[in-house]
Scaffold this motif. Structure first.
Motif, PDB file in Angstrom:
ATOM      1  N   GLY A 102       1.991  -0.264   2.438  1.00 22.62           N
ATOM      2  CA  GLY A 102       1.110  -0.099   3.589  1.00 22.62           C
ATOM      3  C   GLY A 102       1.618   0.912   4.602  1.00 22.62           C
ATOM      4  N   LEU A 103       2.911   1.168   4.612  1.00 24.35           N
ATOM      5  CA  LEU A 103       3.476   2.199   5.489  1.00 24.35           C
ATOM      6  C   LEU A 103       3.453   3.572   4.819  1.00 24.35           C
ATOM      7  CD1 LEU A 103       6.601   0.356   6.978  1.00 24.35           C
ATOM      8  CD2 LEU A 103       4.380   0.720   8.064  1.00 24.35           C
ATOM      9  N   PHE A 104       3.736   3.599   3.530  1.00 20.96           N
ATOM     10  CA  PHE A 104       3.860   4.880   2.825  1.00 20.96           C
ATOM     11  C   PHE A 104       2.511   5.532   2.545  1.00 20.96           C
ATOM     12  CE2 PHE A 104       4.011   6.845  -1.527  1.00 20.96           C
ATOM     13  CZ  PHE A 104       4.580   8.050  -1.133  1.00 20.96           C
ATOM     14  N   MET A 132      -5.602  -1.614  -2.249  1.00 20.71           N
ATOM     15  CA  MET A 132      -4.539  -2.625  -2.290  1.00 20.71           C
ATOM     16  C   MET A 132      -4.883  -3.794  -1.372  1.00 20.71           C
ATOM     17  SD  MET A 132      -0.577  -2.267  -1.044  1.00 20.71           S
ATOM     18  CE  MET A 132      -1.110  -2.253   0.690  1.00 20.71           C
ATOM     19  N   VAL A 133      -5.352  -3.502  -0.171  1.00 28.22           N
ATOM     20  CA  VAL A 133      -5.709  -4.546   0.791  1.00 28.22           C
ATOM     21  C   VAL A 133      -6.857  -5.397   0.256  1.00 28.22           C
ATOM     22  CG1 VAL A 133      -6.663  -4.952   3.098  1.00 28.22           C
ATOM     23  CG2 VAL A 133      -4.870  -3.249   2.778  1.00 28.22           C
ATOM     24  N   LEU A 134      -7.789  -4.766  -0.447  1.00 29.22           N
ATOM     25  CA  LEU A 134      -8.927  -5.485  -1.015  1.00 29.22           C
ATOM     26  C   LEU A 134      -8.557  -6.274  -2.270  1.00 29.22           C
ATOM     27  CD1 LEU A 134     -11.692  -2.745  -0.606  1.00 29.22           C
ATOM     28  CD2 LEU A 134     -11.505  -4.893   0.672  1.00 29.22           C
ATOM     29  N   GLY A 135      -7.315  -6.094  -2.749  1.00 32.56           N
ATOM     30  CA  GLY A 135      -6.861  -6.808  -3.929  1.00 32.56           C
ATOM     31  C   GLY A 135      -7.241  -6.157  -5.239  1.00 32.56           C
ATOM     32  N   LEU A 136      -7.706  -4.918  -5.169  1.00 25.39           N
ATOM     33  CA  LEU A 136      -8.106  -4.212  -6.387  1.00 25.39           C
ATOM     34  C   LEU A 136      -6.921  -3.590  -7.103  1.00 25.39           C
ATOM     35  CD1 LEU A 136     -11.285  -2.406  -4.973  1.00 25.39           C
ATOM     36  CD2 LEU A 136     -11.149  -4.586  -6.223  1.00 25.39           C
ATOM     37  N   LEU A 137      -5.827  -3.323  -6.372  1.00 24.07           N
ATOM     38  CA  LEU A 137      -4.609  -2.769  -6.941  1.00 24.07           C
ATOM     39  C   LEU A 137      -3.410  -3.520  -6.397  1.00 24.07           C
ATOM     40  CD1 LEU A 137      -5.104   1.122  -6.630  1.00 24.07           C
ATOM     41  CD2 LEU A 137      -5.199  -0.215  -8.736  1.00 24.07           C
ATOM     42  N   SER A 138      -2.380  -3.644  -7.204  1.00 28.67           N
ATOM     43  CA  SER A 138      -1.142  -4.223  -6.703  1.00 28.67           C
ATOM     44  C   SER A 138      -0.387  -3.154  -5.914  1.00 28.67           C
ATOM     45  CB  SER A 138      -0.273  -4.706  -7.868  1.00 28.67           C
ATOM     46  OG  SER A 138       0.235  -3.598  -8.604  1.00 28.67           O
ATOM     47  N   PRO A 139       0.475  -3.547  -4.971  1.00 35.04           N
ATOM     48  CA  PRO A 139       1.240  -2.560  -4.208  1.00 35.04           C
ATOM     49  C   PRO A 139       2.062  -1.633  -5.090  1.00 35.04           C
ATOM     50  CG  PRO A 139       1.419  -4.722  -3.191  1.00 35.04           C
ATOM     51  CD  PRO A 139       0.719  -4.921  -4.505  1.00 35.04           C
ATOM     52  N   ILE A 140       2.640  -2.172  -6.146  1.00 27.08           N
ATOM     53  CA  ILE A 140       3.472  -1.357  -7.033  1.00 27.08           C
ATOM     54  C   ILE A 140       2.640  -0.276  -7.714  1.00 27.08           C
ATOM     55  CG2 ILE A 140       4.886  -1.375  -9.116  1.00 27.08           C
ATOM     56  CD1 ILE A 140       5.855  -4.134  -8.355  1.00 27.08           C
ATOM     57  N   VAL A 141       1.477  -0.661  -8.225  1.00 29.50           N
ATOM     58  CA  VAL A 141       0.603   0.310  -8.893  1.00 29.50           C
ATOM     59  C   VAL A 141       0.150   1.384  -7.912  1.00 29.50           C
ATOM     60  CG1 VAL A 141      -1.628   0.637 -10.032  1.00 29.50           C
ATOM     61  CG2 VAL A 141      -0.169  -1.297 -10.666  1.00 29.50           C
ATOM     62  N   ALA A 142      -0.239   0.971  -6.700  1.00 33.24           N
ATOM     63  CA  ALA A 142      -0.704   1.933  -5.694  1.00 33.24           C
ATOM     64  C   ALA A 142       0.382   2.942  -5.345  1.00 33.24           C
ATOM     65  CB  ALA A 142      -1.156   1.186  -4.437  1.00 33.24           C
ATOM     66  N   VAL A 143       1.606   2.463  -5.164  1.00 34.88           N
ATOM     67  CA  VAL A 143       2.720   3.361  -4.829  1.00 34.88           C
ATOM     68  C   VAL A 143       3.061   4.267  -6.007  1.00 34.88           C
ATOM     69  CG1 VAL A 143       5.179   3.450  -4.274  1.00 34.88           C
ATOM     70  CG2 VAL A 143       3.686   1.864  -3.050  1.00 34.88           C
ATOM     71  N   LEU A 144       3.025   3.725  -7.227  1.00 32.89           N
ATOM     72  CA  LEU A 144       3.311   4.538  -8.407  1.00 32.89           C
ATOM     73  C   LEU A 144       2.301   5.672  -8.558  1.00 32.89           C
ATOM     74  CD1 LEU A 144       4.388   1.909 -11.102  1.00 32.89           C
ATOM     75  CD2 LEU A 144       5.835   3.617  -9.960  1.00 32.89           C
ATOM     76  N   VAL A 145       1.022   5.366  -8.338  1.00 34.43           N
ATOM     77  CA  VAL A 145       0.000   6.408  -8.429  1.00 34.43           C
ATOM     78  C   VAL A 145       0.250   7.486  -7.376  1.00 34.43           C
ATOM     79  CG1 VAL A 145      -2.461   6.914  -8.166  1.00 34.43           C
ATOM     80  CG2 VAL A 145      -1.739   4.867  -9.412  1.00 34.43           C
ATOM     81  N   ALA A 146       0.555   7.055  -6.151  1.00 36.48           N
ATOM     82  CA  ALA A 146       0.851   8.015  -5.090  1.00 36.48           C
ATOM     83  C   ALA A 146       2.104   8.815  -5.416  1.00 36.48           C
ATOM     84  CB  ALA A 146       1.028   7.287  -3.755  1.00 36.48           C
ATOM     85  N   GLY A 147       3.091   8.163  -6.031  1.00 33.99           N
ATOM     86  CA  GLY A 147       4.312   8.863  -6.417  1.00 33.99           C
ATOM     87  C   GLY A 147       4.039   9.951  -7.444  1.00 33.99           C
ATOM     88  N   VAL A 148       3.172   9.647  -8.388  1.00 33.68           N
ATOM     89  CA  VAL A 148       2.797  10.653  -9.391  1.00 33.68           C
ATOM     90  C   VAL A 148       2.105  11.837  -8.717  1.00 33.68           C
ATOM     91  CG1 VAL A 148       1.315  11.123 -11.374  1.00 33.68           C
ATOM     92  CG2 VAL A 148       2.657   9.002 -11.281  1.00 33.68           C
ATOM     93  N   ILE A 149       1.218  11.546  -7.766  1.00 35.50           N
ATOM     94  CA  ILE A 149       0.536  12.618  -7.029  1.00 35.50           C
ATOM     95  C   ILE A 149       1.552  13.488  -6.303  1.00 35.50           C
ATOM     96  CG2 ILE A 149      -1.044  13.101  -5.113  1.00 35.50           C
ATOM     97  CD1 ILE A 149      -2.554  10.552  -5.862  1.00 35.50           C
ATOM     98  N   ALA A 150       2.541  12.845  -5.691  1.00 31.98           N
ATOM     99  CA  ALA A 150       3.566  13.592  -4.962  1.00 31.98           C
ATOM    100  C   ALA A 150       4.361  14.486  -5.894  1.00 31.98           C
ATOM    101  CB  ALA A 150       4.506  12.630  -4.234  1.00 31.98           C
ATOM    102  N   ILE A 151       4.755  13.952  -7.042  1.00 26.37           N
ATOM    103  CA  ILE A 151       5.544  14.728  -8.003  1.00 26.37           C
ATOM    104  C   ILE A 151       4.743  15.914  -8.533  1.00 26.37           C
ATOM    105  CG2 ILE A 151       6.617  14.663 -10.285  1.00 26.37           C
ATOM    106  CD1 ILE A 151       7.370  11.736  -9.681  1.00 26.37           C
ATOM    107  N   VAL A 152       3.485  15.668  -8.870  1.00 26.19           N
ATOM    108  CA  VAL A 152       2.631  16.751  -9.383  1.00 26.19           C
ATOM    109  C   VAL A 152       2.440  17.824  -8.319  1.00 26.19           C
ATOM    110  CG1 VAL A 152       0.299  17.325 -10.143  1.00 26.19           C
ATOM    111  CG2 VAL A 152       1.438  15.298 -11.050  1.00 26.19           C
ATOM    112  N   LEU A 153       2.166  17.398  -7.089  1.00 25.41           N
ATOM    113  CA  LEU A 153       1.922  18.344  -5.999  1.00 25.41           C
ATOM    114  C   LEU A 153       3.144  19.210  -5.739  1.00 25.41           C
ATOM    115  CD1 LEU A 153      -0.052  19.281  -3.772  1.00 25.41           C
ATOM    116  CD2 LEU A 153       0.899  17.503  -2.303  1.00 25.41           C
TER     117      LEU A 153
END
Length: 345
Positions: A231-233, A297-318
């Motif tokens: 939620g912070l990241f 994540m807040v709506l319960g559609l994604l777990s925090p780990i999955v959400a952060v991993l997806v964002a991490g992949v975006i960061a690495i690709v970018l």
């Protein structure tokens, strides 16, 4: 209450629009301008003080709508206003970095004492960690103000998605604040869209960073550590990745991380062939994706780990796609590096 949010948002936009032009004229009269020269992209002196329009458009409607009933929101507004004044002083007469950091730390402590603490360890350390995080994010957003329209676009998207998250979680007062912040930025953005006729200056960038960091901290209070970290990241993704990429790049090339430069993600996107407006739009799209991950994540559609991993992949690709962009190309440098050169003259 939805009507209150709509009224606050509309008033914020109107106030931001109404005050921007007079402030621009005042900045020109007082010679509070960023002058062209060197590698600067703008062709004429461009006034600061846009941040005052954003702050006024956020604080005044929110205070009228909520009064002082919510202690945490009141503390955030008072502290953010103090940070805005700090930035204004820095725009007029540059302050030492130690002075800025000290003031930011003191007002962040005030917000934490009002009860705003990100739940990471569940101990007294959470207060100290929240203060450090708020100060770091405040300055990270300040550094992100390095190209026409970039920070205004990122903040508008971030605040809008945080407002939606606040509504989902039942934080109505915070939703009012964030809706006002969103529309205040949107009201100012046409003045800052390339080619910019006005800059927000440190008064605006510090205000935005501080307010968003505190708002994100409110939304993760009482959550599990994994939800807190996500939620912070996720809402601060662009500022976090940009700052980390710049610091890592400079450490690997034996340059001072605190020195101004043209190696931010926006500069790299510019060198990769995107126009200034396209850079701002690209940053906004990426911010929308990571903000949507947070909301999911807040709506319960994604777990925090999955959400952060997806964002991490975006960061690495970018970062990987832009790694080859030379940091020595003559493109528009950051506002911070411009001010550093001005101070040395």
């Amino acid at each position: 209450m939805n009507g209150t949010i709509a009224l606050a948002a509309g008033a914020a936009c109107l106030l931001s629009v109404a005050t921007a032009v007079p402030l621009r004229r005042l900045a020109l009269r007082w010679d509070l301008v960023d002058r062209p020269g060197g590698h600067r992209a703008h062709a004429r002196p461009t006034p600061y003080l846009g941040g005052i329009a954003i702050a006024a458009g956020t604080v005044v409607p929110t205070t009228i709508a909520l009064g002082f009933a919510d202690l945490q929101i009141t503390a955030i507004l008072l502290a953010a206003t103090a940070v805005c004044v700090l930035g204004l002083i820095d725009d007029i007469a540059p302050l030492p970095a130690a002075t800025r950091l000290t003031v930011e730390t003191v007002v962040a402590i005030g917000v934490v004492l009002s009860g705003v603490q990100a739940t990471v360890t569940g101990t007294w350390l959470d207060g100290a960690l929240t203060v450090v995080w708020v100060v770091v994010m405040t300055n990270s957003f300040n550094l992100l103000d390095n190209m026409d329209g970039a920070l205004g676009t990122v903040t508008s998207v971030t605040a809008a998605l945080l407002a939606a998250t606040a509504l989902v979680q039942g934080h109505i007062a915070l939703a009012v604040l964030l809706a006002a912040l969103t529309c205040a930025c949107l009201g100012f953005l046409p003045h800052n869209w390339a080619p910019a006729r006005m800059f927000m200056g440190d008064s605006g960038s510090l205000f935005l960073g501080f307010t968003l960091a505190c708002s994100a901290a409110v939304l993760v209070m009482g959550r599990s550590p994994d939800q807190t970290i996500a939620g912070l990241f996720l809402p601060t993704f662009m500022a976090t990745v940009d700052t980390c990429a710049v610091f890592l790049s400079r450490m690997l090339t034996d340059r001072s991380p605190l020195q101004g430069g043209t190696d931010h993600l926006s500069h790299r996107l510019r060198r990769a062939g995107l126009g200034t407006r396209a850079v701002a739009a690209t940053l906004g799209v990426v911010t929308a994706v990571t903000g949507a991950l947070c909301l999911a994540m807040v709506l319960g559609l994604l777990s925090p780990i999955v959400a952060v991993l997806v964002a991490g992949v975006i960061a690495i690709v970018l970062v990987s796609l832009l790694r080859g962009s030379s940091v020595h190309s003559p493109v528009q440098p950051s506002r911070t590096s411009q001010k550093i050169r001005e101070r040395r003259r």
